[in-house]
Motif scaffolding. Structure first.
Motif, PDB file in Angstrom:
ATOM      1  N   LEU A 365       0.823  -1.212   0.000  1.00 13.63           N
ATOM      2  CA  LEU A 365       0.000   0.000   0.000  1.00 13.63           C
ATOM      3  C   LEU A 365       0.854   1.258   0.000  1.00 13.63           C
ATOM      4  CD1 LEU A 365      -2.968  -0.671   2.483  1.00 13.63           C
ATOM      5  CD2 LEU A 365      -3.029  -0.643  -0.007  1.00 13.63           C
ATOM      6  N   THR A 366       2.041   1.179   0.598  1.00 15.64           N
ATOM      7  CA  THR A 366       2.927   2.348   0.659  1.00 15.64           C
ATOM      8  C   THR A 366       3.875   2.414  -0.536  1.00 15.64           C
ATOM      9  OG1 THR A 366       4.581   1.144   1.968  1.00 15.64           O
ATOM     10  CG2 THR A 366       2.852   2.315   3.181  1.00 15.64           C
ATOM     11  N   SER A 367       3.724   1.472  -1.444  1.00 16.10           N
ATOM     12  CA  SER A 367       4.588   1.446  -2.617  1.00 16.10           C
ATOM     13  C   SER A 367       4.305   2.637  -3.527  1.00 16.10           C
ATOM     14  CB  SER A 367       4.368   0.139  -3.396  1.00 16.10           C
ATOM     15  OG  SER A 367       4.969   0.193  -4.673  1.00 16.10           O
ATOM     16  N   GLN A 368       5.270   2.996  -4.335  1.00 17.54           N
ATOM     17  CA  GLN A 368       5.099   4.066  -5.315  1.00 17.54           C
ATOM     18  C   GLN A 368       4.532   3.536  -6.632  1.00 17.54           C
ATOM     19  OE1 GLN A 368       5.620   7.292  -4.388  1.00 17.54           O
ATOM     20  NE2 GLN A 368       5.974   6.326  -2.391  1.00 17.54           N
ATOM     21  N   HIS A 369       4.313   2.237  -6.721  1.00 20.59           N
ATOM     22  CA  HIS A 369       3.811   1.629  -7.951  1.00 20.59           C
ATOM     23  C   HIS A 369       2.302   1.396  -7.842  1.00 20.59           C
ATOM     24  CE1 HIS A 369       7.956   1.072  -9.146  1.00 20.59           C
ATOM     25  NE2 HIS A 369       8.207   0.423  -8.018  1.00 20.59           N
ATOM     26  N   PRO A 370       1.511   2.003  -8.723  1.00 19.33           N
ATOM     27  CA  PRO A 370       0.047   1.859  -8.648  1.00 19.33           C
ATOM     28  C   PRO A 370      -0.426   0.416  -8.706  1.00 19.33           C
ATOM     29  CG  PRO A 370       0.644   3.643 -10.138  1.00 19.33           C
ATOM     30  CD  PRO A 370       1.918   2.944  -9.781  1.00 19.33           C
ATOM     31  N   GLU A 371       0.268  -0.441  -9.475  1.00 16.42           N
ATOM     32  CA  GLU A 371      -0.176  -1.824  -9.572  1.00 16.42           C
ATOM     33  C   GLU A 371      -0.059  -2.538  -8.223  1.00 16.42           C
ATOM     34  OE1 GLU A 371       4.014  -1.495 -11.405  1.00 16.42           O
ATOM     35  OE2 GLU A 371       2.115  -0.387 -11.429  1.00 16.42           O
ATOM     36  N   GLN A 373      -0.261  -0.996  -5.235  1.00 14.97           N
ATOM     37  CA  GLN A 373      -1.329  -0.420  -4.407  1.00 14.97           C
ATOM     38  C   GLN A 373      -2.681  -1.031  -4.774  1.00 14.97           C
ATOM     39  OE1 GLN A 373      -0.941   3.749  -5.302  1.00 14.97           O
ATOM     40  NE2 GLN A 373       0.589   4.104  -3.701  1.00 14.97           N
ATOM     41  N   ARG A 374      -2.913  -1.199  -6.081  1.00 13.61           N
ATOM     42  CA  ARG A 374      -4.194  -1.722  -6.550  1.00 13.61           C
ATOM     43  C   ARG A 374      -4.422  -3.161  -6.081  1.00 13.61           C
ATOM     44  NH1 ARG A 374      -3.209  -1.670 -11.641  1.00 13.61           N
ATOM     45  NH2 ARG A 374      -3.416   0.607 -11.778  1.00 13.61           N
ATOM     46  N   SER A 375      -3.392  -3.985  -6.239  1.00 12.18           N
ATOM     47  CA  SER A 375      -3.544  -5.395  -5.850  1.00 12.18           C
ATOM     48  C   SER A 375      -3.677  -5.529  -4.336  1.00 12.18           C
ATOM     49  CB  SER A 375      -2.358  -6.219  -6.360  1.00 12.18           C
ATOM     50  OG  SER A 375      -1.148  -5.804  -5.722  1.00 12.18           O
ATOM     51  N   ALA A 376      -2.903  -4.728  -3.575  1.00 13.21           N
ATOM     52  CA  ALA A 376      -2.968  -4.808  -2.112  1.00 13.21           C
ATOM     53  C   ALA A 376      -4.323  -4.345  -1.599  1.00 13.21           C
ATOM     54  CB  ALA A 376      -1.853  -3.961  -1.498  1.00 13.21           C
ATOM     55  N   ALA A 377      -4.821  -3.216  -2.116  1.00 12.79           N
ATOM     56  CA  ALA A 377      -6.134  -2.712  -1.678  1.00 12.79           C
ATOM     57  C   ALA A 377      -7.232  -3.704  -2.036  1.00 12.79           C
ATOM     58  CB  ALA A 377      -6.405  -1.347  -2.315  1.00 12.79           C
ATOM     59  N   GLY A 378      -7.101  -4.352  -3.206  1.00 10.55           N
ATOM     60  CA  GLY A 378      -8.095  -5.352  -3.608  1.00 10.55           C
ATOM     61  C   GLY A 378      -8.102  -6.554  -2.686  1.00 10.55           C
ATOM     62  N   GLU A 379      -6.909  -7.012  -2.286  1.00 10.59           N
ATOM     63  CA  GLU A 379      -6.829  -8.163  -1.379  1.00 10.59           C
ATOM     64  C   GLU A 379      -7.370  -7.813   0.011  1.00 10.59           C
ATOM     65  OE1 GLU A 379      -3.517 -10.962  -1.390  1.00 10.59           O
ATOM     66  OE2 GLU A 379      -2.594  -9.756  -2.978  1.00 10.59           O
ATOM     67  N   ILE A 380      -7.042  -6.605   0.489  1.00 15.25           N
ATOM     68  CA  ILE A 380      -7.564  -6.188   1.788  1.00 15.25           C
ATOM     69  C   ILE A 380      -9.086  -6.089   1.740  1.00 15.25           C
ATOM     70  CG2 ILE A 380      -7.662  -4.222   3.397  1.00 15.25           C
ATOM     71  CD1 ILE A 380      -4.703  -3.753   2.795  1.00 15.25           C
ATOM     72  N   ASN A 405      -5.509   7.466   2.891  1.00 20.50           N
ATOM     73  CA  ASN A 405      -4.591   8.273   2.080  1.00 20.50           C
ATOM     74  C   ASN A 405      -4.814   8.031   0.582  1.00 20.50           C
ATOM     75  OD1 ASN A 405      -2.179  10.041   1.805  1.00 20.50           O
ATOM     76  ND2 ASN A 405      -1.254   8.183   0.984  1.00 20.50           N
ATOM     77  N   LEU A 406      -5.099   6.774   0.222  1.00 19.19           N
ATOM     78  CA  LEU A 406      -5.301   6.438  -1.188  1.00 19.19           C
ATOM     79  C   LEU A 406      -6.567   7.073  -1.760  1.00 19.19           C
ATOM     80  CD1 LEU A 406      -4.311   2.649  -1.243  1.00 19.19           C
ATOM     81  CD2 LEU A 406      -2.975   4.586  -2.059  1.00 19.19           C
ATOM     82  N   LEU A 407      -7.532   7.400  -0.914  1.00 21.46           N
ATOM     83  CA  LEU A 407      -8.797   7.964  -1.410  1.00 21.46           C
ATOM     84  C   LEU A 407      -8.583   9.275  -2.151  1.00 21.46           C
ATOM     85  CD1 LEU A 407     -11.132   7.364   1.685  1.00 21.46           C
ATOM     86  CD2 LEU A 407     -10.905   5.950  -0.363  1.00 21.46           C
ATOM     87  N   THR A 408      -7.629  10.058  -1.686  1.00 21.60           N
ATOM     88  CA  THR A 408      -7.412  11.377  -2.292  1.00 21.60           C
ATOM     89  C   THR A 408      -6.105  11.476  -3.058  1.00 21.60           C
ATOM     90  OG1 THR A 408      -6.495  12.115  -0.169  1.00 21.60           O
ATOM     91  CG2 THR A 408      -8.810  12.604  -0.599  1.00 21.60           C
TER      92      THR A 408
END
Length: 654
Positions: A365-371, A373-380, A405-408
């Motif tokens: 989630l704290t990564s600079q790579h959107p992919e 963040q996307r996969s981690a948020a989806g799994e959570i 933080n990801l919302l905005t």
């Protein structure tokens, strides 16, 4: 009293309560009492706003005015007390606790007496508001009966020992307890306390006397202990020697870690941060010693801990590691002990594999790579949907701030959707709701998604706001954050599911009187009326339920009355389901009590026979509403007979 003066009186009361609520510097020893008093007074705002608004359209009896003047007088000592407590020394508040508590008791008694004297039967306010005020009265009476039960006797005994100079010079445990409970653990805190004591000396006319000298001595003992226990404290805020580097280079000055990275007990960079049941984070070894010492409270907030177990704060540990890396500092290493004691140990119901999995996801989630963040948020999102065990573990690990933080921050619509839906799933757990709203400040981000996200993200944002608004205090925060206009837009333009989500959220938010005016001004009534006349919308039940709530507000009555609501309500009473009949009758009760022309219009539409049938054969709620309407018709007819003009005569003139 002229109507304008009554309006001014109500507004003065509102301003006074808001001013009291703005006093936020609640000093540690009396923080709970100040917060409770402020919170209870804020609960009166919807009633006062309703009274203020009603001054423009109806007469307020003199008896009510007298009671409100009494309430105004009782707010003055309440404001003075909170201002006093926010300005004096923390040490003084402990030493003079009996005197201060007497003041709280007097203020509470005055407020209870003033509120009890208001003749609520003479006010046209909703049942919900009456229940809310009754709740405040119950809380005030309970506080009066409680007296000094909330004292921290250990803190009082410790400070008295220091004040009377009977404590051992080497009693570090006592000094630590006092410093932590009074929140005098940093240079800033200690300096502020010194300045407050100086101000108290100045206000005494320059003659400090024995008591001020002794309080200064107590403060010096605390300051000496804190600085001895943390020898680098004086270096703040410029540089701080890292405890991780002392063994390698005792003379190396390093950048100061952010305050959130330092343990509130040791003031040192955390190696193994863990979360206690109050939501605060500490270094594992520090909180372990605190708990093993028999303490049952959170050192920082003084809340009673509901459990002596703790959960690793994986998110914070990851952020600390990133900070160390960016500052060329060797990242902290955790102790090798794989079996920590039961106190200050991880939740026993969560396995190491699960912890490692969550920690891995939070790192992504704290990564600079959107992919990532996307996969981690989806799994959570999926994990949080499965069961309550996962919701507790994910929230305790520190995931919520990262999701918020990801919302905005993220412009990726899919990431936003996963993040807001993860928060929705986490909010199902009751203990997570407060953490989401207050500890993590999630509402503005959720509103941002509600305004600008994809349709699915907007729908889930609406469902999240409904879930969070189950707690009454959250209704206020959500309405204040500007959530209502985009919810009205979603109700008007969304998919079928989106309309349902928006409707449930709006219904719950509008239970709070202060949100009703916001909803009306956002254009809710025209949207509701359109849904009621478009039977194919499948939203009739929800729309009628919302209208029954907002029509109790003066603005809601005016807008609904102008939108031909009477005609529509009579049709529902004639042929609607029992639930729809109940809500339609509730709307008419509000409208007909506001404008007598609505009584005449309803009579013309043939409502009398429908009400008689409802009063005889309807549900319990239908019978109550029908009886209220029939009573209003009866009183109106009696008034018109006295003036020589009945309802039938007035109908013939329309």
């Amino acid at each position: 009293m002229a109507k304008s003066k009554k309006h001014k009186l109500a507004q003065t009361l509102i301003d006074s309560v808001n001013e009291i609520a703005s006093i936020s510097d609640h000093r540690a020893p009396m923080k709970k009492h100040c917060s409770n008093l402020s919170r209870r007074l804020k609960l009166l705002l919807p009633m006062l706003e309703e009274i203020r608004d009603s001054c423009e359209e109806s007469t307020i009896p003199d008896q009510v005015v007298t009671a409100l003047l009494s309430l105004k007088e009782s707010l003055v000592p309440a404001m003075d007390l909170l201002a006093f407590v926010s300005q004096v020394s923390k040490i003084y508040l402990v030493l003079e606790r009996d005197q201060v508590m007497v003041k709280f008791q007097k203020v509470t008694a005055l407020l209870e007496q003033a509120l009890s004297g208001i003749p609520y039967e003479n006010l046209e306010i909703s049942d919900e508001l009456k229940e809310q005020v009754e709740l405040v009265l119950i809380q005030l009476r309970r506080e009066i009966g409680r007296g000094g039960d909330a004292y921290d006797d250990e803190l009082y005994s410790d400070v008295m020992s220091l004040y009377n100079d009977t404590a051992s010079v080497t009693d570090s445990d006592m000094l630590r307890r006092v410093a932590v409970k009074l929140q005098l653990m940093t240079i800033t805190d200690l300096t502020q306390e010194s300045l407050v004591l100086l101000d108290m000396v100045s206000s005494s006319g320059g003659d400090p006397g024995d008591s001020f000298e002794k309080m200064s001595m107590v403060l010096k003992r605390i300051k000496d202990f804190v600085q001895t226990d943390n020898p680098n404290l004086d270096d703040a805020p410029m540089t701080l020697k890292s405890p991780l580097q002392k063994a390698h280079d005792g003379d190396l000055n390093l950048p100061i870690p952010p305050e959130d990275f330092r343990c509130p007990i040791s003031l040192e960079l955390m190696i193994d941060p863990v979360i206690v049941s109050s939501g605060q984070t500490y270094e594992r070894e520090c909180i372990k010693k605190w708990l093993e010492g028999g303490h049952l409270t959170c050192p920082k907030t003084q809340e009673t801990l509901t459990s002596d177990t703790v959960t690793p704060n994986y998110a914070l540990r990851s952020l600390i590691a990133q900070w160390c890396e960016s500052n060329d500092i060797e990242p902290p290493k955790r102790p090798n002990s794989s079996q920590p004691s039961s106190k200050a140990s991880s939740s026993s119901s969560t396995s190491d594999d699960e912890h490692n999995k969550i920690e891995e996801l939070l790192t992504k989630l704290t990564s600079q790579h959107p992919e990532d963040q996307r996969s981690a948020a989806g799994e959570i999102r999926l994990l949080a949907k499965q069961n309550n065990h996962n919701r507790v573990a994910i929230a305790a690990s520190g995931a919520i701030p990262l999701l918020v933080n990801l919302l905005t921050v993220s412009s990726d619509s899919r990431i936003q959707e996963h993040a807001v839906t993860s928060i929705l799933n986490l909010s199902i757990c009751q203990e997570n709701k407060e953490r989401i709203v207050y500890s993590c400040g999630a509402i503005p981000g959720i509103v941002h998604v509600l305004q600008k996200g994809s349709m699915e993200a907007r729908e889930n944002a609406a469902a999240t706001l409904f879930s969070l608004s189950v707690i009454d205090e959250n209704k206020v925060a959500i309405g204040t954050a500007g959530a209502i206009p985009p919810l009205v837009t979603l109700l008007s333009e969304g998919s079928q599911r989106g309309k349902k989500d928006a409707a449930t959220a709006l219904f719950n938010l509008c239970i709070y009187q202060g949100n009703k005016g916001k909803a009306v001004r956002a254009g809710l009534v025209p949207v509701i009326m359109r849904l009621l006349t478009e039977t194919a919308s499948g939203m009739v039940d929800e729309a009628l339920a919302i209208l029954a709530i907002i029509s109790s507000h003066p603005d809601g009555k005016m807008v609904a009355g102008a939108a031909d609501a009477v005609h529509v309500m009579v049709d529902f009473i004639r042929s609607g389901s029992p639930r729809n009949k109940e809500n339609a009758a509730a709307v008419l009760v509000h409208l007909c009590s506001w404008d007598q022309q609505h009584l005449i219009e309803a009579q013309k539409l043939g409502i009398m026979s429908l009400l008689i049938e409802m009063a005889e054969n309807g549900t319990d709620r239908e019978k109550r509403k029908a009886a209220q309407l029939l009573n209003r018709f009866s009183r109106f007819n009696d008034q018109q007979k006295q003036s020589g003009l009945g309802v039938e005569d007035q109908i013939s003139l329309i």
